[in-house]
Scaffold this active site. Sequence first.
Site, PDB file in Angstrom:
ATOM      1  N   CYS A  78      -2.480   2.632   0.437  1.00 47.87           N
ATOM      2  CA  CYS A  78      -3.631   2.280   1.262  1.00 47.87           C
ATOM      3  C   CYS A  78      -4.254   3.490   1.973  1.00 47.87           C
ATOM      4  CB  CYS A  78      -3.221   1.176   2.214  1.00 47.87           C
ATOM      5  SG  CYS A  78      -4.588   0.133   2.668  1.00 47.87           S
ATOM      6  N   HIS A 168       0.164  -2.777  -0.323  1.00 49.91           N
ATOM      7  CA  HIS A 168       1.370  -2.408   0.443  1.00 49.91           C
ATOM      8  C   HIS A 168       2.644  -2.974  -0.188  1.00 49.91           C
ATOM      9  CE1 HIS A 168      -0.598  -0.870   4.154  1.00 49.91           C
ATOM     10  NE2 HIS A 168      -1.590  -1.609   3.716  1.00 49.91           N
ATOM     11  N   GLU A 170       5.538  -2.067   0.410  1.00 50.73           N
ATOM     12  CA  GLU A 170       6.620  -2.024   1.412  1.00 50.73           C
ATOM     13  C   GLU A 170       6.646  -3.288   2.267  1.00 50.73           C
ATOM     14  OE1 GLU A 170       3.771  -0.626   1.657  1.00 50.73           O
ATOM     15  OE2 GLU A 170       3.068  -0.601   3.723  1.00 50.73           O
TER      16      GLU A 170
HETATM   17  N1  GLN Z   1      -8.815   0.598   6.282  1.00 45.79           N
HETATM   18  C1  GLN Z   1      -7.856   1.637   6.462  1.00 45.79           C
HETATM   19  C2  GLN Z   1      -8.501   3.013   6.323  1.00 45.79           C
HETATM   20  O1  GLN Z   1      -9.615   3.113   5.970  1.00 45.79           O
HETATM   21  C3  GLN Z   1      -6.728   1.499   5.459  1.00 45.79           C
HETATM   22  C4  GLN Z   1      -5.981   0.226   5.711  1.00 45.79           C
HETATM   23  C5  GLN Z   1      -4.525   0.264   5.398  1.00 45.79           C
HETATM   24  O2  GLN Z   1      -3.906   1.319   5.263  1.00 45.79           O
HETATM   25  N2  GLN Z   1      -3.936  -0.896   5.371  1.00 45.79           N
HETATM   26  O3  GLN Z   1      -7.860   3.998   6.581  1.00 45.79           O
END
Ligand code: GLN
Length: 186
Positions: A78, A168, A170
């Site tokens: 992410c 994710h 994890e």
């Molecule tokens: N929206 C977050 C970003 O732009 C990422 C979200 C996440 O890591 N769950 O950094």
Amino acid sequence: MKIGVLALQGAFIEHEMILKKLGCEVAEIRQLKDLTSIEGLVLPGGESTVQGQLLLKLGLLEPLKERITKGLPVLATCAGLILLAQQIETQNTNYLGTLPVTIRRNAFGRQISSFQANAAYQGLDTFPMTFIRAPYITKAADEVQILATVNDHIVAVQWHNQIGLAFHPELTDDTRIHEEFLKLSF
Ligand code: GLN
């Protein structure tokens, strides 16, 4: 096997728990000396702008970039994937910029900002994917391997030593992607 987990902000504890369950020694990365003798790196989810600024401020950005470019295996989830991306849509600058993809932040929109999907993942049949204000990849260089898509959007890739996920792993009990990561060596 000693794995570094970037521990500046976001969901790093959950990664540590999985890595320990898989028998790894974990080093929380907060300063340069924490990088000593790590054999892999996890970049967790969270807020990429905050993490990126901290990396710069703590003098970790360039050393990490160099280690990754030299082949240190990386699992990025992410916000971590955003840090790796060579190009971030609507931004002129990147952070580590070691993965040749273009990323769109918060790409799934507000209405479905968080959701789960059980989608095909290359080599693993299907995988339970949790998305939280997730990005997706809008462009990938030819040699980048696409590991998973959701609604025709690229959500998992691998390029040599770098695995980037928009979701994710994890946050589930499924440790298979971490196991795949631990098999990488370059
Ligand atoms: N929206 C977050 C970003 O732009 C990422 C979200 C996440 O890591 N769950 O950094």
